[in-house]
Design a protein around this motif. Structure first.
Motif, PDB file in Angstrom:
ATOM      1  N   HIS A   7      23.322  13.772  -4.105  1.00  0.00           N
ATOM      2  CA  HIS A   7      24.573  13.056  -4.281  1.00  0.00           C
ATOM      3  C   HIS A   7      24.759  12.061  -3.140  1.00  0.00           C
ATOM      4  CE1 HIS A   7      25.413  15.515  -7.686  1.00  0.00           C
ATOM      5  NE2 HIS A   7      25.488  16.624  -6.976  1.00  0.00           N
ATOM      6  N   THR A  29      34.030  12.954   0.247  1.00  0.00           N
ATOM      7  CA  THR A  29      33.971  14.273  -0.376  1.00  0.00           C
ATOM      8  C   THR A  29      33.701  14.105  -1.866  1.00  0.00           C
ATOM      9  OG1 THR A  29      35.640  15.094   1.179  1.00  0.00           O
ATOM     10  CG2 THR A  29      35.192  16.440  -0.764  1.00  0.00           C
ATOM     11  N   ARG A  30      32.652  14.751  -2.350  1.00  0.00           N
ATOM     12  CA  ARG A  30      32.381  14.707  -3.787  1.00  0.00           C
ATOM     13  C   ARG A  30      33.247  15.755  -4.468  1.00  0.00           C
ATOM     14  NH1 ARG A  30      29.311  16.651  -8.048  1.00  0.00           N
ATOM     15  NH2 ARG A  30      28.501  15.017  -9.446  1.00  0.00           N
ATOM     16  N   ARG A  32      34.502  18.190  -7.478  1.00  0.00           N
ATOM     17  CA  ARG A  32      33.815  18.997  -8.486  1.00  0.00           C
ATOM     18  C   ARG A  32      34.412  18.769  -9.868  1.00  0.00           C
ATOM     19  NH1 ARG A  32      33.325  25.123  -7.050  1.00  0.00           N
ATOM     20  NH2 ARG A  32      32.102  24.960  -8.960  1.00  0.00           N
ATOM     21  N   GLY A  38      29.867  10.569 -11.064  1.00  0.00           N
ATOM     22  CA  GLY A  38      30.220  11.109  -9.770  1.00  0.00           C
ATOM     23  C   GLY A  38      31.614  10.657  -9.376  1.00  0.00           C
ATOM     24  N   TYR A  40      34.128  10.662  -6.059  1.00  0.00           N
ATOM     25  CA  TYR A  40      34.127  10.866  -4.609  1.00  0.00           C
ATOM     26  C   TYR A  40      35.463  10.424  -4.015  1.00  0.00           C
ATOM     27  CZ  TYR A  40      29.008  11.211  -5.008  1.00  0.00           C
ATOM     28  OH  TYR A  40      27.726  11.589  -5.340  1.00  0.00           O
ATOM     29  N   GLU A  59      24.226  11.506 -11.536  1.00  0.00           N
ATOM     30  CA  GLU A  59      25.538  12.135 -11.663  1.00  0.00           C
ATOM     31  C   GLU A  59      25.818  12.588 -13.096  1.00  0.00           C
ATOM     32  OE1 GLU A  59      27.314  12.621  -9.017  1.00  0.00           O
ATOM     33  OE2 GLU A  59      26.802  11.077  -7.550  1.00  0.00           O
TER      34      GLU A  59
END
Length: 329
Positions: A7, A29-30, A32, A38, A40, A59
């Protein structure tokens, strides 16, 4: 044993953040939960935050997919669909995180990306669970949002971007597209699970019986397509803000409401409307449950990390499918 996907890092996202926000992020911060893109959180050293959406094969846990825009249920992912949906919702006054920057040339990352407002009130799903009383206001306002979407109609159906450009979708009607996909799901699941194999013929017959009961309709309403409470953020003012909007399409409102009833549980009573056709609801309920078995099982064929919740979704929906067969106890 599968290898963890790589990531993006702070350094990776710095050029995008500079273009969108004027400076590199202090932390990244990715978040969830996503399976197609993706997501972030970009935190700057001045306390400001924003959200980056990244459409990348790394992703997307669904893997290569048919992205034929003429198919209402084709893989709903990508910057183009996002921008089209964002523009349409904004025109209607439907709240969604404000667009801050779109990298339409993939100039700041090797893939397409966008940066949007960070709505920090959390999801309606979390609020319903932790403080049902506080959820009453955004839930009631979401009912109003659904009314706005339902009243936005078009003579054709399909992905919003296609309909608004005058394109023609695959199939002949919403109900035909849903019924045909449901039959295909039965055929696929019969090869995966002996419980479905045992009832594949009566399931297919039931789908066709429900389809035959549906009366034709000459318009379609705007629907989110997958509007669970996790796809509704709550602003500081208590307004619902829709996210994961790439699947926005003109379709039967009944399709949206079958999913709403499934995902919101008792809270659906606030969102309920009398302006729905029960024959369509019956067909779409069975078709929805079938797809919520087939879809998660396909996802689990790959390396999606949160495997147990996905298995639980497939299993609970399979039980619902079997319960909807005539004569089921």
């Amino acid at each position: 044993m599968t290898t963890a996907r790589a990531h993006l890092t702070r350094d990776d996202l710095a050029p995008l953040a500079r273009a969108a926000l004027g400076r590199a992020p202090a932390t990244v911060t990715r978040l969830r939960g996503g399976s197609k893109k993706g997501v972030y959180r970009l935190a700057l050293d001045n306390g400001r935050t924003a959200i980056a959406y990244v459409w990348s094969p790394q992703e997307d846990y669904w893997g290569p997919a048919d992205a034929d825009i003429r198919d209402p249920f084709a893989h709903a992912s990508g910057l183009g669909l996002f921008l089209s949906a964002h523009d349409r919702l904004t025109e209607l006054g439907v709240r969604t995180p404000r667009l801050l920057f779109a990298d339409e040339e993939a100039e700041h990352l090797p893939v397409f990306a966008a940066v949007v407002e960070d709505v920090r009130g959390g999801s309606l799903e979390t609020l319903l669970r932790s403080d049902p009383g506080a959820a009453r206001v955004p839930l009631a306002r979401l009912a109003g949002t659904l009314g706005v979407l339902r009243e936005c109609t078009a003579p054709g159906y399909g992905k919003a971007a296609l309909v608004e450009e005058g394109g023609k979708p695959l199939g002949s009607s919403c109900e035909q597209v849903v019924a045909d996909r449901a039959v295909r799901d039965v055929e696929e699941l019969a090869g995966r699970d002996p419980r479905v194999a045992e009832v594949a013929r009566p399931l297919a017959e039931r789908i066709r019986e429900l389809y035959d009961a549906v009366r034709p309709r000459d318009s379609a309403s705007l629907v989110h397509g997958e509007l669970g409470p996790e796809h509704v953020l709550v602003t500081e003012e208590g307004d619902p803000a829709l996210i994961d909007i790439e699947g926005l399409m003109y379709f039967d409102a009944e399709w949206e409401h079958v999913f709403l009833r499934l995902r919101f549980g008792p809270a659906y009573d606030v969102l309920r409307t009398a302006e729905l056709d029960e024959d369509r609801m019956e067909l779409y309920r069975l078709a929805m449950h079938l797809n919520l078995v087939a879809g998660p099982l396909r996802l689990l064929d790959g390396d999606f990390p949160d495997r147990e919740p996905m298995r639980d979704i497939a299993e609970s929906n399979l039980r619902q499918v079997l319960s909807l067969l005539p004569g089921a106890s």
